[in-house]
Design a protein around this motif. Sequence first.
Motif, PDB file in Angstrom:
ATOM      1  N   PRO A 218      26.348  53.312  19.160  1.00  0.00           N
ATOM      2  CA  PRO A 218      26.610  54.588  18.464  1.00  0.00           C
ATOM      3  C   PRO A 218      28.055  55.045  18.588  1.00  0.00           C
ATOM      4  O   PRO A 218      28.638  55.553  17.623  1.00  0.00           O
ATOM      5  CB  PRO A 218      25.646  55.558  19.161  1.00  0.00           C
ATOM      6  N   PHE A 221      30.560  52.329  16.506  1.00  0.00           N
ATOM      7  CA  PHE A 221      30.592  52.367  15.049  1.00  0.00           C
ATOM      8  C   PHE A 221      31.173  53.672  14.530  1.00  0.00           C
ATOM      9  O   PHE A 221      31.796  53.688  13.460  1.00  0.00           O
ATOM     10  CB  PHE A 221      29.191  52.129  14.495  1.00  0.00           C
ATOM     11  N   ALA A 222      31.004  54.757  15.260  1.00  0.00           N
ATOM     12  CA  ALA A 222      31.684  55.990  14.866  1.00  0.00           C
ATOM     13  C   ALA A 222      33.197  55.828  14.991  1.00  0.00           C
ATOM     14  O   ALA A 222      33.963  56.238  14.100  1.00  0.00           O
ATOM     15  CB  ALA A 222      31.194  57.148  15.725  1.00  0.00           C
ATOM     16  N   GLN A 224      34.820  52.976  14.884  1.00  0.00           N
ATOM     17  CA  GLN A 224      35.261  51.996  13.895  1.00  0.00           C
ATOM     18  C   GLN A 224      35.442  52.625  12.524  1.00  0.00           C
ATOM     19  O   GLN A 224      36.454  52.396  11.852  1.00  0.00           O
ATOM     20  CB  GLN A 224      34.271  50.840  13.817  1.00  0.00           C
ATOM     21  N   ILE A 225      34.473  53.399  12.087  1.00  0.00           N
ATOM     22  CA  ILE A 225      34.583  54.028  10.763  1.00  0.00           C
ATOM     23  C   ILE A 225      35.788  54.962  10.716  1.00  0.00           C
ATOM     24  O   ILE A 225      36.555  54.976   9.740  1.00  0.00           O
ATOM     25  CB  ILE A 225      33.289  54.778  10.422  1.00  0.00           C
ATOM     26  N   VAL A 245      32.342  59.403   8.630  1.00  0.00           N
ATOM     27  CA  VAL A 245      31.495  59.089   9.789  1.00  0.00           C
ATOM     28  C   VAL A 245      30.139  59.756   9.655  1.00  0.00           C
ATOM     29  O   VAL A 245      29.079  59.133   9.865  1.00  0.00           O
ATOM     30  CB  VAL A 245      32.206  59.510  11.092  1.00  0.00           C
ATOM     31  N   ARG A 246      30.135  61.024   9.289  1.00  0.00           N
ATOM     32  CA  ARG A 246      28.856  61.741   9.133  1.00  0.00           C
ATOM     33  C   ARG A 246      28.013  61.165   7.998  1.00  0.00           C
ATOM     34  O   ARG A 246      26.777  61.160   8.068  1.00  0.00           O
ATOM     35  CB  ARG A 246      29.122  63.229   8.886  1.00  0.00           C
ATOM     36  N   ASN A 248      28.232  57.859   6.640  1.00  0.00           N
ATOM     37  CA  ASN A 248      27.921  56.421   6.683  1.00  0.00           C
ATOM     38  C   ASN A 248      27.465  55.916   8.044  1.00  0.00           C
ATOM     39  O   ASN A 248      27.074  54.751   8.141  1.00  0.00           O
ATOM     40  CB  ASN A 248      29.163  55.611   6.254  1.00  0.00           C
ATOM     41  N   TRP A 249      27.517  56.749   9.102  1.00  0.00           N
ATOM     42  CA  TRP A 249      27.238  56.240  10.440  1.00  0.00           C
ATOM     43  C   TRP A 249      25.813  55.698  10.557  1.00  0.00           C
ATOM     44  O   TRP A 249      25.592  54.613  11.108  1.00  0.00           O
ATOM     45  CB  TRP A 249      27.457  57.338  11.473  1.00  0.00           C
ATOM     46  N   TYR A 253      24.964  51.847  11.519  1.00  0.00           N
ATOM     47  CA  TYR A 253      24.285  51.575  12.796  1.00  0.00           C
ATOM     48  C   TYR A 253      22.973  50.826  12.583  1.00  0.00           C
ATOM     49  O   TYR A 253      22.685  49.843  13.278  1.00  0.00           O
ATOM     50  CB  TYR A 253      24.035  52.897  13.519  1.00  0.00           C
TER      51      TYR A 253
END
Length: 309
Positions: A218, A221-222, A224-225, A245-246, A248-249, A253
């Motif tokens: 979690p 990936f946040a 990374q984006i 992030v909000r 596509n996260w 994930y």
Amino acid sequence: NFYTIAHHHCSLSAQGALPFPIMPKNKPSPTKADRAGDAAEPEDTTSARAAVVDETKVVSSEEEEPPSPGEGVLGYLSKSYMAALHAHPLQTKGLTAGGINIVAQLTALQLRPPAPPRAPGQAPPLNSALREILGTGVFGYCVHTPLCQWWYTHTMPGLRDRIAKHIEDTWLADPSGGGGEAAKGEPAEEGVAPAQRPPNRYLACAVAVLLSSLLFDPIYFAVQIFFNGLLTGKFKSPEEAANAVRKNWATVYSSAQRMWPAFRVANFLLVPNALVIPMNSVASYFWNTYFLFKEASLAAGASVPRRTA
């Protein structure tokens, strides 16, 4: 006569004219304790020499042999990479991740659909592609590697061992008092305290995979984006990156959990600890290829394939 000759030899010995003394001067007779110590001295000397030899073998076995060009190209490159990995672990892993990310970005540039016509004031395609390539390399070296090093090297192993040992001692302990050795199916090691024995490798692998999926992914990936989008120029501001992030996260994930747990099982069980992060970067090539291609497809308004790398 005999007395005169003996007296003459004693005088020469006292003056140092003979190579060895006929009679030692004022040397007390050895006691029983001295004799016992003299008898034990060769054994102590032998054990001390054996300890020095063993220590030398341990030190020499830990040192990496210098690569020899006569071993072949692959063997030479492998030993050179391992030597660099042991000498400079963070820098070597960072260069590996940055290089693989650049290759993944080049692949994504080849796979992406044709871009729409450029709007007035928009950067030329060459400059945009160059920024994306360099941005992914910077992300791999400056963000991906330190984050993975913090988790896989400094944080996760301690949590994994503590949780695995707690499970063994609490739920899998031997009722006869074996301290969980019966559940392991392994013989107890002599001279090693139960608290110092490593946990079962399969149980530790399962705990490591679960911890990585629940705690590390979690966060990763946040990050990374957010940072990959800013470094490659996909987002013009941190606010735009935070909105991405909000949005596509959850999708990123959930898609990652289709591949990463199975890969981590093989990575933790079959790969040495020093190569866990580099092998993770190799697997990231396939994931990043899909991830970057997905972002490029969304930006171009194309449909996203319903599959993972």
